[in-house]
Design a protein around this motif. Structure first.
Motif, short mmCIF file in Angstrom:
data_model
loop_
_atom_site.label_atom_id
_atom_site.label_comp_id
_atom_site.label_asym_id
_atom_site.label_seq_id
_atom_site.Cartn_x
_atom_site.Cartn_y
_atom_site.Cartn_z
N LEU A 112 -2.60 7.21 1.45
CA LEU A 112 -1.19 7.37 1.78
C LEU A 112 -1.05 8.50 2.79
O LEU A 112 -1.92 9.36 2.89
CB LEU A 112 -0.39 7.69 0.51
N PRO A 114 0.14 11.83 3.61
CA PRO A 114 0.59 12.90 2.70
C PRO A 114 1.81 13.66 3.24
O PRO A 114 2.50 14.30 2.48
CB PRO A 114 -0.62 13.83 2.61
N HIS A 115 2.06 13.58 4.56
CA HIS A 115 3.16 14.37 5.11
C HIS A 115 4.48 13.61 5.09
O HIS A 115 5.50 14.13 5.52
CB HIS A 115 2.83 14.79 6.54
N TYR A 157 6.88 13.15 -2.45
CA TYR A 157 5.72 13.07 -1.58
C TYR A 157 4.55 12.47 -2.37
O TYR A 157 4.49 12.64 -3.59
CB TYR A 157 5.35 14.45 -1.05
N GLY A 159 1.63 13.40 -2.88
CA GLY A 159 0.90 14.38 -3.69
C GLY A 159 1.53 14.64 -5.04
O GLY A 159 0.90 15.19 -5.93
N GLN A 160 2.80 14.25 -5.21
CA GLN A 160 3.47 14.51 -6.48
C GLN A 160 3.33 13.34 -7.46
O GLN A 160 3.88 13.40 -8.55
CB GLN A 160 4.97 14.79 -6.22
N LEU A 161 2.62 12.27 -7.03
CA LEU A 161 2.51 11.09 -7.89
C LEU A 161 1.13 11.03 -8.53
O LEU A 161 0.17 11.64 -8.04
CB LEU A 161 2.71 9.82 -7.06
N SER A 162 1.03 10.24 -9.62
CA SER A 162 -0.27 10.02 -10.24
C SER A 162 -1.06 9.03 -9.39
O SER A 162 -0.51 8.38 -8.50
CB SER A 162 -0.09 9.45 -11.63
N GLN A 166 0.30 6.23 -6.84
CA GLN A 166 -0.03 6.27 -5.41
C GLN A 166 -0.57 4.92 -4.96
O GLN A 166 -0.22 4.43 -3.89
CB GLN A 166 -1.08 7.35 -5.14
#
Lengths: 264, 607
Positions: A112, A114-115, A157, A159-162, A166
């Motif tokens: 994914l 990430p930004h 974002y 990065g905040q998902l499992s 993702q």
């Protein structure tokens, strides 16, 4: 002999769909690829029909991933022909771009962006590749996120998902391009065991909806349940292919038997 | 102490009563226990603490006795502030400087409001800071070689500050907060207010020394107190205007406008301050505007066609032909503006397929072209027009203004250039890669001074007859090329850190190489490159002090060579250099803080 197996998929299976009249979506003819002196793909020939779900099995290093990556030209094959939806993959950039926008791919490591927020991950390509108006693209992105069951994560974002979430976003991102074919490259290998199921369930639903799919995986249960055809590869060659029943219950090749005895 | 005990009891109770146990909070140690745990935890640690304290105190004492030595000539810097800021800028034109400053302050105020800068701090925190600050003042006063009277006065001040802080800490409840912008405003008001109270050259702490009274300058623009008060009011007014705008308009429009204004500000102000071109209207109407119109209409039509998704490969060929035509234009004699417009049109044409789309996207793209063309036409026309600011001699601005002009322009120019070089060096097109690599390796292999000398002395010799390039312009061009080479290497590091998976994911959804670069690779690469890029900007700012070598009067050169030769302030080098280093530090520290804020902001969502 391998061709013979492909020509007549076992007909004694009630669950097997008859796809012999469907169009050819992916045609591979004698596809070969080398990494230096190492022969990664050795004259791969097969045809994948529209709506067919093909699961590719095989030990590590057998060339499964290389092959699936050749189909949207993330890897370049050196000999043979690959024709995807009547477009042949050559060095012509227009063909490559056309094929890539018709073929969705999901990776082992999610990849994914990430930004970007989840919703932007999904709507970026429809906006810039398909040239859709932003509002429409975001609406469709939300629809895809609902399809994979995580609309509430749209404004987070990656990065905040499992991991499982993702990977579901990655599937939604590929689906948002409304592809004709979906490629899955070991999509559950980097996931924790309890997250594998949520991803596999989405893939099953997708298969039932009539999507043409090519799946590289180690999930035997998934292969048994969902595949129309299983292709077993070793050392860059197709060793054996056939329906799940044929493949798991009476494989003809010794190497297939050895592989099955090691994993089952 | 008691509040900590209370906190502990609370925690104990809550863990006892609630079945789901919250993670145990690490209790905040009271000062004495914190010191014990962190500074005197072991015999070795204690020795280290004592030795380090002694060294720090000794250094501070040395510094204080240097600063407050009666021999020091601090009035050298105080008297020469104008020289340090603008060097020989003509006094009768000084109003221009203030207008330029007011523009900067207006934009700053607007930006602070529109970007919702500042945060709320609890008043008790402010109190704690004030307490520490008062303590530091007291310590410094005790270390400084003051007379008894001065020591007592300053100790009273220190105690007042610390007492105020303690009162704030104790009396105000924890809920009350205060905006950091408010604190900033109080600080700045204090500074500006002090201009009204303390005249320059009069130092209250040198009680035994006769204060030197400065000659009062002639006009208001040459004083400091009134203009700076106006500047502060302008900034505050702009802030409230910004809030007004923020509340009434959608978020993005004011932000984009402000960004554009910030980008336009340096050239505009430079021309306002240095040149204020007197346009020859006949020439403008007869030549410049027709050229602009031809490019605007034909270029707009071309780009509108190129940005159609259906144009396809023919469009790319046409764009490449425009680029060839632009390069060919440099080989034939014609107006510079015609060539530059062609080059920019080629760049827009090449990028057009990336931004292609429906009528709205095409309209935006053509508007972008018109805006860029307009600004460039104005700039080039302004450069070729004689100045109305008449001054004796060739250089008439120097000091901090020169430092800032060169630094800002170099950073602004070298940024896109460095980005392009980095992309070229990592591209898979061999020609671009080769050219970029050669350029970077050549420039990095040469000392900056040689480049500055080359551009200031040699380049004017190579220019075609009739073309004149000001010394500062030549230096900025040379310095930008130099800086771009280093910047490119910093960005390249960021580009390499973008994983292969990101490239593949972007390719797999059908993005073209330029879309992948713009939307996926560059944002990630630049975020990773923030620390080295800001470090580079700080370096560029500080290395402008090398300008002295080619005879420009930057702020450091004035401090070490001009001021110590004034008959009043013979040999004041040490004081001046210390003062100038303070100026440099303030700017660099602000850049460093901005970098940290930027990192935090863009790091959003990273786990």
């Amino acid at each position: 002999m391998t061709d013979a197996a492909a020509a007549e998929p076992a007909d004694d299976q009630g669950q097997t769909r008859d796809l012999s009249n469907a169009r050819d979506m992916i045609v591979c003819e004698e596809v070969s690829k080398w990494y230096g002196d190492f022969r990664a793909l050795d004259k791969i020939s097969t045809t994948i029909k529209e709506q067919e779900v093909v699961v590719v099995l095989g030990p590590s290093g057998s060339g499964k991933s290389t092959w699936i990556r050749c189909i949207n030209r993330l890897e370049i094959h050196q000999e043979g022909r690959i024709v995807v939806d009547d477009v042949e993959l050559t060095n012509d950039l227009r063909n490559i771009e056309q094929v890539r926008s018709e073929v969705g791919m999901v990776f082992q490591q999610f990849n994914l962006f990430p930004h970007l927020k989840v919703i932007d991950n999904v709507s970026l390509a429809p906006i810039w590749v398909r040239k859709k108006p932003r509002a429409e693209a975001e609406e469709q992105a939300m629809a895809q996120l609902e399809r994979v069951g995580i609309p509430e994560q749209a404004h987070k974002y990656p990065g905040q998902l499992s991991g499982g979430q993702q990977q579901r976003v990655a599937i939604a991102r590929a689906l948002a391009m409304e592809p004709k074919i979906m490629l899955f490259d070991e999509v559950t290998s980097a996931l924790d065991p309890e997250m594998v199921k949520e991803v596999l369930d989405i893939m099953k639903t997708l298969a039932l909806s009539g999507m043409t799919m090519m799946v590289v995986t180690h999930e035997m249960g998934f292969a048994k349940e969902v595949a129309d055809r299983i292709i077993f590869m070793e050392e860059g060659q197709i060793v054996e292919q056939g329906t799940p029943t044929h493949f798991f219950e009476n494989p003809t090749e010794d190497r297939t038997k050895l592989f099955l005895s090691q994993i089952l | 102490m008691s509040e900590f005990a209370g906190l502990g009891a609370n925690l104990g109770m809550s863990t006892g009563m609630i079945p789901i146990t919250a993670p145990p909070e690490t209790p905040k140690l009271p000062p004495r226990e914190w010191v014990k745990a962190n500074l005197f935890s072991s015999p070795f640690n204690s020795v280290l603490t004592v030795v380090a304290s002694i060294i720090i105190l000794a250094i501070t004492r040395g510094l204080m006795s240097f600063i407050f030595n009666p021999q020091r000539q601090w009035d050298a810097t105080a008297t020469n502030l104008r020289l340090l800021m603008t060097q020989a800028y003509p006094e009768e034109q000084y109003l221009r400087i203030w207008i330029a400053t007011a523009v900067v302050f207006t934009l700053t105020g607007l930006s602070l409001a529109v970007w919702r800068a500042g945060s709320a701090v609890p008043l008790s925190d402010v109190g704690r800071r004030l307490l520490t600050f008062g303590g530091t003042i007291a310590l410094l006063v005790l270390l400084a070689p003051f007379s008894v009277r001065a020591t007592i006065i300053w100790l009273v001040v220190a105690v007042a500050v610390a007492g105020g802080g303690e009162a704030l800490r104790r009396l105000v409840d924890d809920e009350r907060t205060m905006s950091t912008l408010g604190i900033l405003l109080i600080g700045l008001s204090g500074l500006v207010g002090s201009l009204w109270v303390i005249p320059y050259g009069n130092h209250t702490f040198q009680l035994h020394r006769t204060p030197r009274v400065l000659a009062e300058p002639g006009t208001v623009a040459l004083t400091t107190k009134l203009p700076w008060t106006v500047m502060l009011l302008v900034a505050v007014a702009a802030y409230f205007l910004g809030i007004f705008i923020r509340e009434r308009l959608p978020t993005n429009a004011p932000r984009i406008t402000l960004l554009l204004l910030w980008l336009l500000m340096p050239p505009t102000l430079l021309y306002l301050v240095l040149r204020d071109p007197s346009f020859d209207m006949g020439h403008v109407l007869g030549t410049d505007i027709p050229i602009f119109l031809v490019y605007a209409v034909l270029g707009g039509a071309l780009l509108n066609w190129l940005a159609r998704p259906s144009t396809g490969e023919i469009g790319r060929i046409v764009a490449a032909l425009v680029l060839v035509a632009a390069f060919a234009a440099f080989l034939t004699p014609m107006r510079m503006i015609v060539r530059l417009d062609m080059l920019v049109l080629a760049a827009f044409a090449l990028a057009a397929p990336t931004f292609s789309g429906g009528p709205r996207a095409r309209k935006n793209y053509v508007i972008g072209w018109l805006g860029f063309l307009g600004i460039m036409s104005w700039l080039v026309t302004a450069i070729n027009t004689p100045s109305t600011v008449k001054v004796p001699g060739q250089f008439f601005i120097g000091g901090l203004s020169l430092t800032l002009i060169v630094a800002v322009f170099t950073i602004v120019i070298s940024f896109p250039l460095g980005l392009a070089l980095a992309l070229a060096r990592t591209s898979n097109m061999p020609i671009f890669r080769l050219l970029a690599t050669w350029f970077i390796e050549f420039v990095r292999g040469v000392p900056m001074i040689t480049i500055l000398i080359f551009f200031s002395i040699m380049v004017p010799l190579f220019l075609p007859p009739g073309m004149h390039l000001g010394e500062v312009a030549a230096v900025i061009i040379g310095y930008s090329l130099f800086s771009a080479a280093y910047l490119a290497e910093n960005v390249r590091g960021g580009l390499q850190s973008v994983t292969r998976g990101q490239h593949e994911a972007a390719e797999a959804v059908g993005m073209t190489t330029s879309q992948k670069t713009v939307f996926i690779v560059l944002p990630q690469a630049l975020r990773i490159s923030i620390p080295p890029l800001v470090g580079h900007c700080i370096g560029v700012f500080k290395e402008t002090s090398l300008l002295a070598i080619i005879g420009l009067f930057d702020v450091l050169f004035i401090a070490r060579s001009v001021m110590p030769n004034q008959t009043e302030f013979m040999g004041s080098t040490k004081e001046n250099v210390l003062f100038v280093s303070l100026i440099y530090w303030i700017f660099c520290y602000q850049m460093s803080k901005a970098s940290q804020r930027l990192e935090r902001r863009t790091g959003l969502g990273e786990r």
